[in-house]
Design an enzyme around this catalytic site. Structure first.
Site, PDB file in Angstrom:
ATOM      1  N   HIS A   1       0.533  -1.031  -0.198  1.00  0.00           N
ATOM      2  CA  HIS A   1       0.387  -0.092   0.471  1.00  0.00           C
ATOM      3  C   HIS A   1       1.046   1.603   0.043  1.00  0.00           C
ATOM      4  O   HIS A   1       2.260   1.219   0.247  1.00  0.00           O
ATOM      5  CB  HIS A   1      -0.512  -0.284   0.882  1.00  0.00           C
ATOM      6  CG  HIS A   1      -0.298   0.967   1.945  1.00  0.00           C
ATOM      7  ND1 HIS A   1       0.083   1.835   2.490  1.00  0.00           N
ATOM      8  CD2 HIS A   1       0.860  -0.053   3.422  1.00  0.00           C
ATOM      9  CE1 HIS A   1       0.302   2.082   4.111  1.00  0.00           C
ATOM     10  NE2 HIS A   1       0.454   1.173   4.453  1.00  0.00           N
ATOM     11  N   CYS A   2       0.507   2.516  -0.105  1.00  0.00           N
ATOM     12  CA  CYS A   2       1.111   3.746  -0.145  1.00  0.00           C
ATOM     13  C   CYS A   2       0.016   4.882   0.453  1.00  0.00           C
ATOM     14  O   CYS A   2      -0.305   4.389   0.782  1.00  0.00           O
ATOM     15  CB  CYS A   2       1.474   3.851  -1.399  1.00  0.00           C
ATOM     16  SG  CYS A   2       0.087   3.602  -2.935  1.00  0.00           S
ATOM     17  N   GLN A   3      -0.257   6.063  -0.639  1.00  0.00           N
ATOM     18  CA  GLN A   3      -0.638   6.832   0.092  1.00  0.00           C
ATOM     19  C   GLN A   3      -2.883   6.885  -0.291  1.00  0.00           C
ATOM     20  O   GLN A   3      -3.494   6.544   0.575  1.00  0.00           O
ATOM     21  CB  GLN A   3      -0.477   8.373  -0.507  1.00  0.00           C
ATOM     22  CG  GLN A   3      -1.235   9.589   0.214  1.00  0.00           C
ATOM     23  CD  GLN A   3      -1.156   9.889   1.463  1.00  0.00           C
ATOM     24  OE1 GLN A   3      -0.309   9.678   2.477  1.00  0.00           O
ATOM     25  NE2 GLN A   3      -1.807  10.892   2.595  1.00  0.00           N
TER      26      GLN A   3
ATOM     27  N   GLY B   1      -3.141   4.711  -3.839  1.00  0.00           N
ATOM     28  CA  GLY B   1      -2.712   3.225  -5.356  1.00  0.00           C
ATOM     29  C   GLY B   1      -1.773   3.230  -5.720  1.00  0.00           C
ATOM     30  O   GLY B   1      -1.343   2.420  -6.772  1.00  0.00           O
TER      31      GLY B   1
ATOM     32  N   TRP C   1      -3.118   4.968   2.540  1.00  0.00           N
ATOM     33  CA  TRP C   1      -3.021   5.857   3.806  1.00  0.00           C
ATOM     34  C   TRP C   1      -4.121   6.056   4.448  1.00  0.00           C
ATOM     35  O   TRP C   1      -5.086   7.155   5.403  1.00  0.00           O
ATOM     36  CB  TRP C   1      -1.819   6.141   4.543  1.00  0.00           C
ATOM     37  CG  TRP C   1      -1.658   6.453   5.576  1.00  0.00           C
ATOM     38  CD1 TRP C   1      -1.095   8.165   5.391  1.00  0.00           C
ATOM     39  CD2 TRP C   1      -1.848   6.131   7.002  1.00  0.00           C
ATOM     40  NE1 TRP C   1      -0.712   8.556   7.123  1.00  0.00           N
ATOM     41  CE2 TRP C   1      -1.643   7.576   7.951  1.00  0.00           C
ATOM     42  CE3 TRP C   1      -1.994   5.147   7.535  1.00  0.00           C
ATOM     43  CZ2 TRP C   1      -1.858   7.118   8.899  1.00  0.00           C
ATOM     44  CZ3 TRP C   1      -1.750   4.933   9.086  1.00  0.00           C
ATOM     45  CH2 TRP C   1      -1.657   6.089   9.774  1.00  0.00           C
TER      46      TRP C   1
END
Length: 124
Positions: free
Chosen positions: A86-88, A90, A117
């Site tokens: 995951h990231c901020q 996608g 996130w």
């Protein structure tokens, strides 16, 4: 993004972050945001491997990877362990998932939490 990467939703990532198995697997959460983003807040149990560092991390011998990141990278064929990236929001997670599929041949045990996130932090 590769079609073999399976999405997970908020309920699933929350459960994984609490140490629960998902899809009958122990799942490691890989956060590919930058260290400054990660230090500002992260999903519990997530390990930070910034996207720019991912290729080099995947090239590390297993013992060095474990020493640097604190877990053994699951075998792509493992039926009892997996990864969720995951990231901020996608975008970087999709790139990370592609790298894992292309470089390590992950298929059945690779997941993505695309809302990232941003969603997780708004719901906790």
């Amino acid at each position: 993004m590769s079609s073999s990467v399976k999405p997970v939703d908020f309920a699933a990532i929350k459960s994984i972050s609490e140490g629960n198995r998902y899809d009958n697997r122990e799942i490691y959460i890989v956060d590919v945001r930058n260290p400054s983003e990660f230090s500002g807040g992260a999903i519990p149990r997530a390990v930070n491997i910034p996207l720019p560092d991912l290729d080099a991390a995947l090239d590390l011998p297993p013992a060095e990877f474990k020493a640097k990141y604190g877990f053994e990278l699951p075998d792509p064929a493992s039926t009892d362990k997996g990864l969720v990236v995951h990231c901020q929001m996608g975008g970087r997670a999709a790139k990370a998932a592609n790298a894992l599929v292309d470089k390590k041949k992950y298929e059945d045990n690779l997941y993505i939490y695309s809302p990232g996130w941003r969603e997780f932090s708004s719901k906790i």
